[in-house]
Design an enzyme around this catalytic site. Structure first.
Site, PDB file in Angstrom:
ATOM      1  N   LYS A 136       0.940  -1.161  -0.074  1.00 43.45           N
ATOM      2  CA  LYS A 136       0.262  -0.091  -0.048  1.00 43.45           C
ATOM      3  C   LYS A 136       0.801   1.291   0.109  1.00 43.45           C
ATOM      4  CE  LYS A 136      -4.363  -1.721   1.389  1.00 43.45           C
ATOM      5  NZ  LYS A 136      -5.638  -1.576   1.991  1.00 43.45           N
ATOM      6  N   LYS A 219      -6.022  -9.145  -8.821  1.00 43.28           N
ATOM      7  CA  LYS A 219      -7.299  -9.743  -8.034  1.00 43.28           C
ATOM      8  C   LYS A 219      -8.369  -8.438  -8.386  1.00 43.28           C
ATOM      9  CE  LYS A 219      -7.313  -8.169  -3.359  1.00 43.28           C
ATOM     10  NZ  LYS A 219      -7.902  -8.469  -1.968  1.00 43.28           N
ATOM     11  N   LYS A 222     -11.481  -3.137  -4.944  1.00 44.00           N
ATOM     12  CA  LYS A 222     -12.281  -1.798  -5.258  1.00 44.00           C
ATOM     13  C   LYS A 222     -11.478  -0.805  -5.631  1.00 44.00           C
ATOM     14  CE  LYS A 222     -11.928  -2.269  -0.339  1.00 44.00           C
ATOM     15  NZ  LYS A 222     -12.781  -3.098   0.760  1.00 44.00           N
TER      16      LYS A 222
HETATM   17  P1  ATP Z   1     -10.055  -4.725  -1.830  1.00 39.86           P
HETATM   18  O1  ATP Z   1      -8.743  -5.394  -2.637  1.00 39.86           O
HETATM   19  O2  ATP Z   1     -11.223  -4.808  -2.828  1.00 39.86           O
HETATM   20  O3  ATP Z   1      -9.695  -3.392  -1.357  1.00 39.86           O
HETATM   21  P2  ATP Z   1      -9.673  -5.815   0.480  1.00 39.86           P
HETATM   22  O4  ATP Z   1      -9.125  -7.396   0.223  1.00 39.86           O
HETATM   23  O5  ATP Z   1      -8.748  -4.839   0.602  1.00 39.86           O
HETATM   24  O6  ATP Z   1     -10.597  -5.729  -0.976  1.00 39.86           O
HETATM   25  P3  ATP Z   1     -12.096  -6.338   2.138  1.00 39.86           P
HETATM   26  O7  ATP Z   1     -12.890  -5.451   1.504  1.00 39.86           O
HETATM   27  O8  ATP Z   1     -11.758  -6.296   3.677  1.00 39.86           O
HETATM   28  O9  ATP Z   1     -10.555  -6.049   1.669  1.00 39.86           O
HETATM   29  O10 ATP Z   1     -12.123  -7.865   1.719  1.00 39.86           O
HETATM   30  C1  ATP Z   1     -13.018  -8.712   2.566  1.00 39.86           C
HETATM   31  C2  ATP Z   1     -12.850 -10.025   2.290  1.00 39.86           C
HETATM   32  O11 ATP Z   1     -12.953 -10.130   0.975  1.00 39.86           O
HETATM   33  C3  ATP Z   1     -11.552 -10.509   2.620  1.00 39.86           C
HETATM   34  O12 ATP Z   1     -11.551 -11.818   3.178  1.00 39.86           O
HETATM   35  C4  ATP Z   1     -10.672 -10.679   1.380  1.00 39.86           C
HETATM   36  O13 ATP Z   1      -9.632 -11.761   1.363  1.00 39.86           O
HETATM   37  C5  ATP Z   1     -11.948 -11.155   0.133  1.00 39.86           C
HETATM   38  N1  ATP Z   1     -11.425 -10.752  -1.052  1.00 39.86           N
HETATM   39  C6  ATP Z   1     -11.325  -9.126  -1.459  1.00 39.86           C
HETATM   40  N2  ATP Z   1     -11.044  -9.243  -2.879  1.00 39.86           N
HETATM   41  C7  ATP Z   1     -10.869 -10.581  -3.386  1.00 39.86           C
HETATM   42  C8  ATP Z   1     -10.956 -11.215  -4.485  1.00 39.86           C
HETATM   43  N3  ATP Z   1     -10.773 -10.540  -5.598  1.00 39.86           N
HETATM   44  N4  ATP Z   1     -11.238 -12.545  -4.676  1.00 39.86           N
HETATM   45  C9  ATP Z   1     -11.475 -13.428  -3.509  1.00 39.86           C
HETATM   46  N5  ATP Z   1     -11.635 -12.678  -2.246  1.00 39.86           N
HETATM   47  C10 ATP Z   1     -11.484 -11.481  -2.205  1.00 39.86           C
END
Ligand code: ATP
Ligand code: LTN
Length: 362
Positions: A136, A219, A222
């Protein structure tokens, strides 16, 4: 298929382990940050859907980590809105606030309190090795990052350890945080006496990762580069269908799962399989000799059928914020009953003087 990072689970001594008395069910805990106007498909398939399924078998705790959301740039009005939306989406997706303990992290002050205690047993070097912080801050450099972002993993450890959690179902990306949590629990127990259950991570491998529709090597996130790369669970189903139809596919024509050679098609197969329950090999057989376009048209339809009821239910819940707030307050009350017991044990073992009966203290 799931993979578990195993370890001893212990929970004796003091107030902790309140759940042991509640029955023989193991406790699971997880959360998704309110950092977007809607959960995306990756959150749902990788996380929320599995939590919904686990409610029956486990003593489940789910929460919205809003304190984590402010570790990066944020807007207060947006945060409040997003917290409500995520809460509504969890419920619409099947999290049952009567069955599970469901709350907002900032409503339970013990999270921040335990995080401080954990910060003081975490090495600076140890925290510096967390890859999420490195990722990050890669673009901007660590000088412009906040101390909160650096301490993100210890707050997450506090989330987990407060509830004497046995299992933490998360995506692959959270593995390192879970390992730190286990280390901190063991360290605290060794130094101050048995206090915390050492949790196990349940990495949900089968559908663990959903990839960006425009860049299938990244992946779905958001914060992806193109809005067409992610499916938002609150968006117009027609737009979701369009995003599927315009997904990047690979060279060749064969519909076959091959994450290295065909990341785009493989991602579509994973999504299709996850939403319909049809195993990938069956899909491969069904689409033998067909074009990518056939797969996309069918998946677009599956997507519309999936998103429409979820979106309608979320909007109904959002239309009654007082009821939503009531459900969240009820969840926070139940969470505090457990969290305050754990924190009291921690403070006592660390040598903090009892605060007596001051109202609102501890
Ligand atoms: P982002 O990458 O969208 O910011 P994030 O991983 O930072 O998402 P959260 O929004 O807290 O964070 O994610 C909630 C859950 O969703 C976590 O358990 C994360 O591992 C899962 N997750 C997020 N993106 C994916 C993805 N592309 N595929 C599978 N699981 C995901
Ligand atoms: N870091 C997690 C969200 C999160 C969490 C937790 C998950 C915060 N605290 C405790 C499980 C348990 C994420 O970004 N997905």
């Amino acid at each position: 298929m799931t993979e578990t990072i195993t370890g001893t689970t212990t929970a004796d001594g003091g107030a902790p382990a309140a759940h042991a008395a509640a029955g023989t069910k193991k406790r699971i805990l997880s959360g998704a940050k309110p950092t977007a106007d809607s959960l995306h498909l990756g959150n749902y398939i990788g996380a929320v859907r599995n939590w919904v399924d686990m409610q029956a078998e486990y003593d489940a705790v789910f929460f919205i980590p809003d304190l984590h959301a402010v570790t990066v740039d944020f807007d207060p009005a947006e945060l409040a809105h997003r917290t409500r939306v995520v809460a509504a989406q969890y419920i619409a997706a099947g999290i049952d606030p009567d069955k599970s303990i469901f709350f907002v992290q900032s409503h339970v002050p013990e999270h921040a309190q335990l995080a401080w205690a954990l910060n003081c047993i975490t090495g600076f070097g140890e925290a510096s090795r967390m890859t999420q912080f490195k990722d990050k801050t890669q673009k901007t450099g660590s000088d412009s990052a906040t101390l909160g972002l650096f301490a993100y993993p210890t707050l997450m450890a506090a989330d987990i350890l407060l509830y004497q959690t046995d299992l933490v179902p998360v995506g692959e990306d959270q593995r390192q945080h879970l390992e730190l949590t286990r280390n901190l629990a063991q360290r605290f127990n060794t130094r101050f006496g048995e206090t915390f259950t050492v949790p196990e991570a349940t990495i949900l491998k089968a559908n663990a990762k959903i990839y960006d529709l425009q860049n299938p090597n990244a992946k779905m996130s958001k914060t992806g580069e193109s809005p067409n790369g992610a499916i938002q669970l609150l968006e117009d189903p027609k737009i979701a269908a369009k995003r599927i139809k315009s997904a990047v596919t690979d060279a060749g024509t064969e519909i076959r799962f091959d994450a290295t050679e065909k990341p785009g098609v493989s991602n579509l197969l994973t999504i299709y399989s996850s939403l319909t329950g049809t195993p990938v090999p069956e899909l491969e057989a069904a689409y033998e000799g067909k074009m990518y376009g056939h797969l996309k048209v069918d998946l677009a339809e599956v997507m519309v059928d999936f998103i429409t009821p979820l979106r309608n239910r979320t909007n109904e819940l959002m239309a009654d914020p007082a009821e939503l707030d009531r459900l969240l307050a009820q969840g926070a009350g139940r969470a505090r009953e457990i969290a305050s017991g754990t924190l009291a044990g921690v403070y006592e073992r660390m040598g903090f003087l009892p605060s007596g009966n001051l109202p609102g203290v501890r």
